[in-house]
Design an enzyme around this catalytic site. Structure first.
Site, PDB file in Angstrom:
ATOM      1  CD  GLU A 121       3.037   1.590   3.092  1.00 46.27           C
ATOM      2  OE1 GLU A 121       3.657   0.516   3.208  1.00 46.27           O
ATOM      3  OE2 GLU A 121       3.290   2.432   2.219  1.00 46.27           O
ATOM      4  CG  HIS A 168      -2.480   3.240  -2.837  1.00 47.39           C
ATOM      5  ND1 HIS A 168      -2.476   4.614  -2.835  1.00 47.39           N
ATOM      6  CD2 HIS A 168      -1.588   2.858  -1.889  1.00 47.39           C
ATOM      7  CE1 HIS A 168      -1.628   5.062  -1.931  1.00 47.39           C
ATOM      8  NE2 HIS A 168      -1.066   4.014  -1.336  1.00 47.39           N
TER       9      HIS A 168
END
Length: 344
Positions: free
Chosen positions: A86, A8
């Site tokens: 994550e 990202h």
């Protein structure tokens, strides 16, 4: 299959230097611009994506949405997958890595409600679930069409999860089936298989996973012809590279490092398929790690780009703290604002 594993864009927590983990940290203005640059780059330089998967956290989902916006594929949507979120840093989320690895780590465990960091084994389970339930079925889909149709897939996630995902994919690849593109070897030098390099914000790992016709042996299948990107149109045999301290043309063995020992280990030359080749020993996997895994036999994988950042060339952060501020979709960049002002 052409596969892009993408991290990202920059987030507020990245700027603050703290562990985000499951925290839904927002993109900064700079991070959103990184994603736009990546979107333009992929649209202009690669075949259109057929699928795009994303973590459910907004920093990944917004990056994926920006990338998808420039694609020409009809009805392309971002598929969010919880397995791609994550690593859970538990007690340490919102704290710095210095706190996590500091001298008081044992004392932290005595804190009320202490939650430990998600283990590497737990990460591996999530990575395997994504591979088995979402990614590998797309290879089956290609096989049904006899290689006539190729999936181009982007996976937008987080640095630690992507590292685990790559390693779990690597465990499934056959002996001598991994090659490395010329640019990767010339730009990065020794290839560390299990740790190809950290993902920068919007940096990407680009792979080509192609079926090999068994009748041709090590030869590429028709679907693999011309599959390398424009700036990396060939693979190279590292054993013929000239390097500092070596005479021109002197043989230099491929330098493949094991994950656990960090010791240089040349590949088994009997497994070389004309290019830089990888044996399973280079991964140094425990037998238990491969139990129950679907192995990708009959496929050749080429590492085309590692931590790709071509799209970020010339990108500068907006000054005055604007670039580090949380991005709002309703905001305009300074460039677009002034362009609009001139039109008025």
């Amino acid at each position: 299959m052409r596969l892009f594993l993408i991290r990202h864009g920059e987030t507020v927590d990245n700027v603050a230097g703290i562990l985000a983990g499951r925290r839904d940290s927002a993109l900064t203005n700079h991070g959103a611009e990184q994603a736009r640059r990546l979107s333009d780059y992929l649209a202009e330089n690669r075949t259109s994506l057929t699928r795009i998967f994303s973590s459910t956290l907004q920093r990944a989902y917004k990056t994926a949405s920006i990338v998808a916006a420039k694609q020409t594929t009809t009805d392309l949507t971002v598929s969010t997958v919880p397995y791609l979120i994550e690593r859970d840093f538990g007690y340490y989320e919102g704290k710095t890595n210095r706190v996590r690895k500091g001298p008081d780590a044992e004392e932290h465990k005595k804190e009320p409600g202490f939650v430990d960091v998600e283990s590497k084994d737990e990460l591996a389970v999530r990575a395997d679930l994504f591979l088995d339930l979402h990614l590998l079925p797309l290879l089956d889909d290609e096989a049904e069409f006899g290689g006539a149709a190729e999936h181009v897939v982007a996976v937008v996630s987080h640095g630690i999860l992507l590292s685990s995902l790559w390693r779990r994919l690597l465990l499934r690849l056959g002996p001598g089936s991994v090659t490395v593109a010329r640019d990767v070897v010339s730009n990065r030098g020794p290839v560390v298989l299990a740790h190809l390099g950290g993902w920068s914000n919007t940096g990407f790992l680009e792979l080509s996973i192609q079926s090999v016709d068994p009748e041709l042996g090590s030869e590429l299948s028709p679907a693999d012809a011309g599959s390398s990107p424009p700036e990396s149109d060939a693979t190279v045999n590292v054993s013929t590279l000239d390097s500092p301290g070596n005479s021109p043309g002197e043989v230099v063995p491929p330098q493949l490092l094991t994950e656990s020992s960090g010791i240089e280990m040349p590949t088994d030359q009997s497994d070389v398929v004309g290019d830089v080749s990888v044996t399973k020993n280079a991964i140094n996997a425990e037998p238990s790690e491969k139990e129950g895994l679907r192995l990708l036999e009959g496929y050749r994988t080429t590492i085309l780009i590692v931590d790709g950042q071509q799209h970020l060339q010339g990108l500068k952060r907006q000054r005055g703290g604007i670039g580090r501020a949380e991005h709002d979709d309703k905001q305009q960049s300074m460039t677009s604002f002034f362009k609009k002002a001139r039109k008025d």
